[in-house]
Scaffold this motif. Structure first.
Motif, short mmCIF file in Angstrom:
data_model
loop_
_atom_site.label_atom_id
_atom_site.label_comp_id
_atom_site.label_asym_id
_atom_site.label_seq_id
_atom_site.Cartn_x
_atom_site.Cartn_y
_atom_site.Cartn_z
N GLU A 21 6.68 10.90 14.49
CA GLU A 21 7.43 11.89 13.70
C GLU A 21 6.52 13.06 13.34
OE1 GLU A 21 10.63 9.36 11.23
OE2 GLU A 21 8.55 8.90 10.74
N ASP A 22 7.14 14.20 13.06
CA ASP A 22 6.40 15.39 12.67
C ASP A 22 5.93 15.27 11.22
OD1 ASP A 22 5.59 18.28 13.09
OD2 ASP A 22 6.93 18.44 11.35
N TYR A 23 4.63 15.36 11.02
CA TYR A 23 4.01 15.18 9.70
C TYR A 23 4.57 16.14 8.66
CZ TYR A 23 0.20 15.87 6.29
OH TYR A 23 -0.54 16.05 5.15
N TYR A 24 4.67 17.43 8.97
CA TYR A 24 5.12 18.40 7.97
C TYR A 24 6.61 18.23 7.64
CZ TYR A 24 0.61 20.54 7.66
OH TYR A 24 -0.72 20.75 7.43
N SER A 25 7.39 17.80 8.61
CA SER A 25 8.81 17.52 8.33
C SER A 25 8.93 16.34 7.38
CB SER A 25 9.56 17.21 9.63
OG SER A 25 9.60 18.34 10.46
N ILE A 26 8.20 15.28 7.66
CA ILE A 26 8.27 14.08 6.81
C ILE A 26 7.68 14.36 5.43
CG2 ILE A 26 7.58 11.66 6.59
CD1 ILE A 26 9.82 12.25 8.68
N LEU A 27 6.67 15.19 5.36
CA LEU A 27 6.11 15.59 4.07
C LEU A 27 7.19 16.26 3.22
CD1 LEU A 27 3.24 15.30 2.92
CD2 LEU A 27 2.79 17.63 3.69
N THR A 28 7.97 17.13 3.82
CA THR A 28 9.06 17.80 3.10
C THR A 28 10.13 16.81 2.67
OG1 THR A 28 8.69 19.84 4.36
CG2 THR A 28 10.84 19.59 3.28
N VAL A 29 10.52 15.91 3.56
CA VAL A 29 11.54 14.91 3.25
C VAL A 29 11.04 14.00 2.11
CG1 VAL A 29 12.79 12.90 4.15
CG2 VAL A 29 12.58 14.97 5.53
N THR A 30 9.77 13.64 2.16
CA THR A 30 9.20 12.78 1.12
C THR A 30 9.16 13.51 -0.22
OG1 THR A 30 7.87 11.72 2.84
CG2 THR A 30 7.26 11.28 0.57
N GLN A 32 16.14 14.59 7.99
CA GLN A 32 17.03 13.49 7.61
C GLN A 32 16.47 12.79 6.37
OE1 GLN A 32 19.96 12.93 9.28
NE2 GLN A 32 19.37 14.78 10.38
N PRO A 33 17.33 12.16 5.57
CA PRO A 33 16.85 11.50 4.35
C PRO A 33 15.83 10.40 4.61
CG PRO A 33 19.23 11.71 4.31
CD PRO A 33 18.77 12.11 5.69
N LEU A 34 14.88 10.30 3.69
CA LEU A 34 13.85 9.28 3.75
C LEU A 34 14.45 7.89 3.58
CD1 LEU A 34 10.75 8.82 3.79
CD2 LEU A 34 10.81 8.94 1.30
N THR A 35 15.47 7.77 2.77
CA THR A 35 16.03 6.46 2.45
C THR A 35 16.98 5.94 3.53
OG1 THR A 35 17.76 7.50 1.13
CG2 THR A 35 15.81 6.72 -0.05
N LYS A 36 17.11 6.65 4.62
CA LYS A 36 17.99 6.20 5.70
C LYS A 36 17.56 4.80 6.17
CE LYS A 36 20.02 7.73 10.02
NZ LYS A 36 20.06 8.77 11.02
N ASN A 37 18.50 3.87 6.14
CA ASN A 37 18.26 2.48 6.55
C ASN A 37 17.16 1.77 5.77
OD1 ASN A 37 20.20 2.89 8.61
ND2 ASN A 37 18.62 3.79 9.91
#
Length: 165
Positions: A107-116, A158-163
């Motif tokens: 996964e893309d680090y900066y995308s997941i950083l934003t989602v987190t 996409q939301p972090l809490t998905k699944n």
């Protein structure tokens, strides 16, 4: 009000400007731009210490939120009485942990950083995921704000809490 992003780790490079831009947009979407907010980026050792101290879980994690207004119901905005109560709280991002998870999952680090960060902001506004009903409510809120952010930035977050329940 103010958004303070502190990078207290040196393990993973952090570009603060794109993170700041996305968090500022999230604040507007959530209608909390009038509140102070702290985003603190830490390494695995420090997030693990915090996780152990406050949650009795002696492992690193991706995010810990410390709300200034502790008894908010999910989605309820704080109702400050004084200027110094215009504070949402602090979100600690375990950037080393997040980076490692992104490497493992492709996964893309900066995308997941934003989602987190969005996930942490939701916690500051009273959202939890201790039960399936709470998880569903938080998931829907994260989905809504990330869809709005996607529409503004052209991202596909996409939301972090998905699944995750």
């Amino acid at each position: 009000m103010s958004l303070v992003i502190r990078n207290l780790q040196k393990v993973i490079p952090l570009r603060r400007i794109p993170l700041r831009r996305r968090i500022e947009i999230l604040q507007k979407i959530l209608d909390v731009q009038q509140f102070d907010l702290g985003i603190i980026c830490v390494n695995n050792r420090n997030i693990q210490l915090l996780n152990n101290t406050y949650r009795q879980k002696n492992v690193p994690t991706d995010v810990l939120s410390f709300p200034f207004h502790e008894n908010l119901k999910a989605g309820e905005l704080p109702q400050p009485n004084f200027r110094d109560e215009y504070n949402l709280g602090d979100v600690f991002l375990g950037v080393e942990y997040i980076y490692e998870q992104c490497q493992e999952n492709g996964e893309d680090y900066y995308s997941i950083l934003t989602v987190t960060a969005a996930h942490g902001l939701c916690h500051l506004l009273g959202y939890q995921h201790n039960t399936e009903a709470e998880w569903e409510q938080m998931y829907q809120k994260e989905k809504q704000i990330l869809e709005e952010l996607n529409g503004i930035t052209g991202a596909n977050l996409q939301p972090l809490t998905k699944n995750h329940f």
